[in-house]
Structures are given as C-alpha cells and as structure tokens.
Design a protein around this motif. Structure first.
Motif, PDB file in Angstrom:
ATOM      1  N   VAL A  62       0.830  -1.200   0.000  1.00 52.72           N
ATOM      2  CA  VAL A  62       0.000   0.000   0.000  1.00 52.72           C
ATOM      3  C   VAL A  62       0.872   1.261   0.000  1.00 52.72           C
ATOM      4  CG1 VAL A  62      -1.667   1.360   1.325  1.00 52.72           C
ATOM      5  CG2 VAL A  62      -1.986  -1.112   1.070  1.00 52.72           C
ATOM      6  N   TYR A  63       1.851   1.297   0.876  1.00 53.38           N
ATOM      7  CA  TYR A  63       2.608   2.549   1.001  1.00 53.38           C
ATOM      8  C   TYR A  63       3.624   2.759  -0.119  1.00 53.38           C
ATOM      9  CZ  TYR A  63       0.522   4.100   5.292  1.00 53.38           C
ATOM     10  OH  TYR A  63      -0.375   4.581   6.198  1.00 53.38           O
ATOM     11  N   GLN A  64       4.123   1.669  -0.689  1.00 52.03           N
ATOM     12  CA  GLN A  64       5.147   1.860  -1.717  1.00 52.03           C
ATOM     13  C   GLN A  64       4.653   1.580  -3.127  1.00 52.03           C
ATOM     14  OE1 GLN A  64       8.379  -0.641   0.038  1.00 52.03           O
ATOM     15  NE2 GLN A  64       9.280   1.325   0.592  1.00 52.03           N
ATOM     16  N   GLN A  65       3.694   0.647  -3.256  1.00 49.22           N
ATOM     17  CA  GLN A  65       3.330   0.257  -4.621  1.00 49.22           C
ATOM     18  C   GLN A  65       1.942   0.684  -5.068  1.00 49.22           C
ATOM     19  OE1 GLN A  65       4.639  -3.715  -3.796  1.00 49.22           O
ATOM     20  NE2 GLN A  65       6.471  -2.535  -3.344  1.00 49.22           N
ATOM     21  N   SER A  66       1.086   1.090  -4.144  1.00 45.89           N
ATOM     22  CA  SER A  66      -0.236   1.539  -4.578  1.00 45.89           C
ATOM     23  C   SER A  66      -0.126   3.001  -4.993  1.00 45.89           C
ATOM     24  CB  SER A  66      -1.240   1.389  -3.432  1.00 45.89           C
ATOM     25  OG  SER A  66      -2.481   1.958  -3.807  1.00 45.89           O
ATOM     26  N   GLY A  67      -0.757   3.328  -6.128  1.00 40.69           N
ATOM     27  CA  GLY A  67      -0.699   4.711  -6.587  1.00 40.69           C
ATOM     28  C   GLY A  67       0.573   4.995  -7.348  1.00 40.69           C
ATOM     29  N   SER A 116       5.836   5.993  -4.322  1.00 38.12           N
ATOM     30  CA  SER A 116       6.054   5.485  -2.980  1.00 38.12           C
ATOM     31  C   SER A 116       5.831   6.606  -1.969  1.00 38.12           C
ATOM     32  CB  SER A 116       7.482   4.973  -2.910  1.00 38.12           C
ATOM     33  OG  SER A 116       7.639   4.101  -1.835  1.00 38.12           O
TER      34      SER A 116
END
Ligand SMILES: Cc1cc2nc3c(=O)[nH]c(=O)nc-3n(C[C@H](O)[C@H](O)[C@H](O)COP(=O)(O)OP(=O)(O)OC[C@H]3O[C@@H](n4cnc5c(N)ncnc54)[C@H](O)[C@@H]3O)c2cc1C
Ligand code: SF4
Ligand code: SF4
Ligand code: FES
Lengths: 357, 295
Positions: A109-114, A117
C-alpha cells in the motif's frame, strides 16, 4: 549461516545489537491490559534480551514503527511549510512470520499503490531491519496456516531467534542469520555453527476458508446483520491489525492568532464513524454490519482482487482484542459459507432452467 | 535519500510539459520530491456565482484535464479535494467551490485575489474529452457537478457536429445557477437544456428535474450515443436509469464518483469501494465498472 548459542551468549548478542540498532520488540506490560489486572504485550524500544516477550504473540502490531498512530507531516509557520526531521537511526524489529507477511502488505500500500512510494513511509522503512521470532506452536486465535502466512517469506529477515532445549537440558538459542554483517556479530558468541530453520506452525486450531469469488448478492446477505447488535464500532480491530494502513489528515493550530500549526496524519479505522463522511452530511456504510462487511471483504477478497493476494495474515489479533468477542475467523467462514450457498443456488437455478428447456 | 532532506520549503509547481497525457488514466507527472507538501498558488481571480459558490482561478502551469482534482489546503484548517472546472494551459486552473465547512468556509472568508492558497495535485484520471468529440453525446450535470464536466462541454461545443451534442444542466433554483456566461455560450453552440428543480412564480425557463428531459432527447441512434453524468448520487442514479431506458448502452455511459479523500494517491484508504480506489481508478468511471462498485 546458522548458530547455536547459550543464553549468556544470546544476551550478549542482543546487547551488541542494541549498541547498533534501536530494538523495537514485543514487551509484556504487566497490569496495562484492557481489563483490571490484565497484562498486554505491546511494542516498545528495548536494550536487552530479558525485556523482550519472546513467547506470546503481541496484542498490538509492530507497524507503529513504520506508520505511527500520529505523524506530523509538516509545520506551518508564517507562510512556510517545514517538514520535521525523522529519527532515522537504524531499527531492528523483532516479529513473527505472520508479521513479516503483513510487512509485505504495508509495503504494497505505502510503496506500490498509486503513482509513487510514500515519502514519509520510505524515510523510516529504509532504516528498518527485521529479526524473526520462530513460532514453535500456534497461539490464541491464530489462523496463519489457512492464510499461508505461517512461514516467513524468503529473504524477509536478517536473523531469526528460536528457543530450544539443548542436549544438556539447558535452554539454547538457535539463530539463522542470513545477513553477513549480523552473522559477524553472532558468530563469536555462538557455541556451534549449524543449519537452522526457524520454527513455524503447520496447523492452527482455528481454520478459515476464504471465498474464491464473492457474488454481489452477498452485500445484501443477512450474515452482516448480527454485527449491528454486537459491534460497538470502536475500531480496535483495525488499530491492532498489522495490515491495516488507513490514515486521516488532520490540521491543528496552537496559537490563538493561528500563526503556527501542523498537518498530521493519524491512524484511521473503517469501523469508526466518520471514516466515509463527506461534506453535506453524506456518509457511506452507516451501520456496523455494513462496515464489518466492508472490512471482511477487504481483508479476504477485495485486496486480493486488486493486488493478487489476501490482505489478512491470520494473526488473530483483531479477534483477541474485540471487546464484544466478535471472532474474525468466524466472520470469514460465515462469508465463505454464504458464498458457497449462493453459488449452489445459482447452479441449481441454472440446472432447473436447463431441465425445463 | 528522502531522510536527508528533512526540511523543505514549499514545493514548486511543475513546469509545462509539451505532452499532455490523454489516454492513460491516472495522475499526471510527479511534481515535488515530497508529494504531501503543497505549493503556494496565487489566486488570480474570483468569480462569484452565488453567495455559496465561487470560482477561484489559481496559478498552475502543469498538465491537467477536466474531471481531475486538486487538494486545496488552507493551512491549519485542512485540505479539501476540489475538481478542476477550467483550464488555461500553462497559466491557471479554475476551482469552483461551495462553502460548506471548515476549509471552504475559511477560504471564502479569509482569502481574496492576490492571496495564496496551497495546492497539490492534480489527482485522478479525469475525462478524455477526445472521446466525446464525434457522434451523439448527452451530458447531464447537476449543481457543482457542472465543474468536472465544464471542460468536456466546452470541448464538444466546438466540435464539428455540435448540433448532436445535448447538454442537460440542472440547478436547485434560478438563484443557484453557476457558470451563467458559459451557459449562454453553450446555448448558442449546442443543444442546451437548462432547468431548475423549483422556481418562483413567473420564472420563464424550464422547471423540473434533469431526468424529466431524457425521454424527449432527439437522439437518432441511442445505442451508439455516449453520455456523461455528474451530480449528487440520486441524480446520477435516476439519470442513468433514464438513459438506459432510452436505449443507451451501459458501456457508453461515464460518471464521476465522490468519496472522502485524504491523500489522492492511493494510500489513505478512505476513497475505496471494493477493489477500487476512487482517487486512482476514478473519479471518472464507466458505468459498466461503477454499477458493480457497491458500498
Ligand atoms: C473528487 C472530488 C471532487 C470534488 N469537487 C468539488 C468541487 O469541485 N467543488 C466543491 O465545492 N466541492 C467539491 N468536492 C467536495 C469537497 O471536497 C468538500 O465539500 C470539502 O472537502 C469540504 O471541506 P470543508 O473542510 O469545507 O468541510 P468540512 O468542515 O470538512 O465538513 C463538511 C461536512 O463534512 C462532514 N465531515 C467531514 N469530515 C468529517 C469528520 N472527520 N467527521 C465527521 N464529519 C465530517 C461534516 O458532516 C461536515 O458537515 C469534491 C470532492 C471530491 C472527493
Ligand atoms: S469488531 Fe470489535 S473491535 Fe472491531 S469495531 Fe466492532 S466492537 Fe470494536
Ligand atoms: S484482519 Fe485480524 S487476523 Fe487478519 S491480519 Fe488483521 S488483525 Fe490479523
Ligand atoms: S484518497 Fe487516499 S486512497 Fe484515495
């Protein structure tokens, strides 16, 4: 490389590690539990092996080192925004196999979502290393085997710790130390070099079945109604979960003239009122049942649909912490049963239609 | 290493890039080292539509398209996601804002032309206006829902077959009308149906919900017509029902979803519906996808 150590040697190793790292580890807090005279295992900084709770799974997750409950993003002063420095001294986190699996979810979630990072996550994450605590037996409410998170992912830890009885009956510590720099610190204190495979459980008392497919009709299923009466929407289940990542932005100012303030992000819970509130009084998922449905589906279905694997690692913390004795594993199993029933009904309808044709 | 840059001055707005991303959904180029730190943007102009609704024209030189949104900060009050209602490439963006609470209230009370607010974004996929240039198109918008589609309507009003573009815009009352100048221009260029939910005695325009005008849309081939629907959730629900009944295909209908959003970058979780992040996959969704997004 693996090693066997006596207790004294092991204490020396932890002491030496404490010289190089801030050690973030589960600690038994006597009398600080939810009920009078109960204890709780929470993460804290330690400097010695004897402070660490090695045997009982922590009630709270390790994640606060990476995603603090409240984190200042920047200060506002006279038209300037200033990002405060972080404590970036290296940290060594002691945690279990399910937690290392949870770490992958946090990174997801924090590094790969969106599109990019997370700046604040990365600046701490880059300074954190991990030490696996082996699990010789399953603990309260765990269902890690069902979730496939009973074994630490390959390459996920730099050292491991297991307590066994030595041949002489004295307690012994076995360590697998894949990180060469840490092996150099362990080796001189070891009594022997040997292959070590960290202990992991292969069966839990609690077992769950996750649904392969969830039909939309499940949104209206009556399996969610019981939570309207039982769940008090306190959000504890989210706050203890090692895989929950949500946060809410919050601005505050401290001086009467409003000149100085800060923006923070604080941990959020999809079970708590306000999570979906939008201006004009709009709110989605108003009832506890709706929120439970959202949470359960996210943990064992929707996250998988997006990222390819389930979010829940079966650590059981949410079940243990719930003041209303809501059992998360049971909720997942009820969902799976309801999905199976829906699928069977759909097939029956189809076959019925086929027979009529 | 981010940790070395522990102290930052506000981020800088991006320079104009020659290539505006069109087809790929998702946020445009990265602006600052730390995307949470907004940059100051000067208010160039304020247009007052009603007492509660103003358009703020803000300095912005980067890539952006209709339907995307910015996070607007009023320091110490908070952030609010606001759709782009107008774009002057390389110079400014318009944000049309309704005063409803903490952030928007402070903006209305405390900020004027020349002042700076803080911005970060743009976020979200936005509309690909080129998809609506050819053939029959219906745009339905209610209230501030006009903001995200204003750029779409402007674009199709300049299309070669503007007579095949039908726009139904609804407001609560004549006093609540936004974008009056635009409405006048659009009325000349394409088939504009302007309506209000209710009006005082003597009002000469259309009165009735936007849905009332769907059955009479003079579409030659509803099966291939495209539609864009943006407004409050009930308005979108009933409008889409009406359009489907008229014969439009589900895959030809687009809408814009609104959810609580704290980050705009797929991290905070608030905007999630099922497997979707509205801030990343939306806010613009095709109806085929959005009809299965249950809350
Ligand atoms: C993608 C997107 C695009 C948007 N585009 C526009 C636009 O173009 N124009 C426009 O005017 N608006 C737009 N909005 C809506 C806009 O973001 C909100 O109106 C704005 O955030 C309100 O901020 P505020 O601080 O002024 O209101 P707030 O003070 O936050 O409160 C407004 C209301 O929200 C509720 N609320 C908010 N937070 C909480 C909480 N933590 N707990 C309980 N209740 C809460 C309250 O009920 C309150 O009445 C958009 C929203 C999204 C998601
Ligand atoms: S499930 Fe239990 S812990 Fe979670 S919000 Fe409800 S009452 Fe609280
Ligand atoms: S949902 Fe419950 S069992 Fe699953 S990872 Fe979170 S706390 Fe552990
Ligand atoms: S707004 Fe934060 S995840 Fe979408």
């Amino acid at each position: 490389m693996g090693y066997a150590l006596g207790m004294d040697g092991f204490r020396e190793v932890v002491g030496a590690l404490a010289g190089q790292y801030r050690l973030w580890a589960p600690v038994l807090k006597v009398g600080e539990g939810r009920f009078t005279d109960t204890d709780v295992v929470r993460y804290d900084f330690v400097t010695s092996a004897d402070e660490i709770e090695w045997h009982t799974r922590s009630d709270y997750a390790f994640k606060e080192i990476l995603t603090p409950l409240s984190q200042t993003l920047f200060y506002f002063t006279d038209g300037q925004t200033t990002v405060p420095p972080a404590d970036t001294r290296d940290v060594l986190v002691f945690l279990r196999a399910c937690d290392l699996c949870a770490l992958r979810r946090l990174d997801q979630v924090y590094q790969q979502s969106g599109p990019r990072s997370d700046w604040f996550y990365d600046r701490i994450r880059d300074h954190v290393r991990f030490a696996l605590i082996g699990c010789p037996e399953s603990q309260e409410d765990c269902f890690c085997v069902s979730m496939g998170s009973n074994v630490a992912p390959a390459g996920s830890y730099d050292l491991s710790v297991d307590f066994v009885a030595g041949t002489d009956g004295e307690p012994q510590v076995l360590m697998d130390v894949p990180a060469a720099d840490l092996a150099a610190l362990v080796a001189p204190r070891a009594t022997a070099e040997r292959d070590v495979e960290p202990a992991h459980v292969t069966e839990n008392e609690t077992k769950v079945t996750v649904p392969a497919e969830v039909p939309n009709s499940i949104y209206k299923s009556d399996i969610w109604a019981e939570y309207n009466a039982r769940c008090i929407e306190c959000g504890r289940c989210n706050f203890v979960c090692p895989t929950c990542t949500c946060y809410t932005m919050q601005d505050v100012f401290y001086t009467d003239n409003g000149k100085v303030g800060e923006r923070r992000r604080v941990a959020a819970s999809c079970m708590v009122d306000g999570y979906t509130n939008v201006a004009g009084g709009g709110q989605y998922r108003r009832t506890a049942g709706d929120r439970m449905r959202f949470k359960v589906l996210h943990k064992v279905y929707d996250f998988r649909r997006r990222f390819g694997y389930d979010m829940c690692v079966g650590c059981g913390r949410c079940t243990t912490v719930c003041p209303e004795y809501i059992n998360f594993a049971a909720a997942v199993n009820k969902l799976a049963d309801a999905c199976a029933a829906e699928a069977a009904a759909a097939t029956a309808t189809k076959e019925g239609a086929g027979a009529n044709a | 290493m981010p940790s070395e840059k522990s102290v930052l001055v506000p981020g800088v707005a991006p320079a104009v890039s020659p290539e505006v991303p069109r087809m790929t959904p998702g946020p445009a180029a990265v602006q600052t080292d730390n995307p949470y730190v907004p940059w100051p943007a000067r208010i160039l102009e304020i247009v007052s539509h009603t007492a509660r609704e103003h358009t703020f024209r803000l300095e912005f030189a980067g890539d952006v398209r209709p339907g995307q949104f910015f996070e607007v900060s009023i320091p110490k009050y908070g952030e609010a996601p606001i759709s782009v209602s107008g774009i002057e490439p390389g110079r400014s963006v318009d944000l049309t804002i309704r005063n409803v609470g903490r952030v928007t209230g402070e903006l209305f009370e405390g900020y004027g032309v020349g002042d700076q607010v803080l911005l970060r974004g743009p976020y979200g996929n936005g509309f690909d206006t080129s998809m609506f240039m050819d053939g029959e198109v219906v745009v339905m918008a209610g209230g501030t829902g006009v903001s995200p589609v204003r750029g779409v309507i402007d674009a199709i009003s300049h299309s070669a077959d503007a007579k095949d573009k039908h726009v139904i815009v609804g407001f609560r009352s004549p006093a609540d009308m936004l974008f009056r100048d635009d409405l006048a221009r659009w009325a000349d260029a394409l088939d504009l149906i302007l309506t209000v939910d209710g009006a005082p005695e003597g009002y000469e325009g259309n009165v009735g919900l936007v849905t009332k005008f769907i059955p009479d849309l003079p579409l030659r081939d509803p099966a291939t017509a495209k539609a864009v629907v943006v407004g409050p959730p009930p308005m979108m629900r009933f409008s889409i029902m009406g359009l489907l009944k008229l014969g439009l295909a589900e895959e030809n209908i687009w809408l814009s979803q609104e959810r609580k959003m704290c980050c705009g970058m797929g991290k905070c979780g608030h905007c999630r519906i099922g497997q979707h992040y509205v801030c990343l996959d939306g806010p613009v969704f095709n109806y085929v996808e959005s009809k299965d997004m249950l809350d």
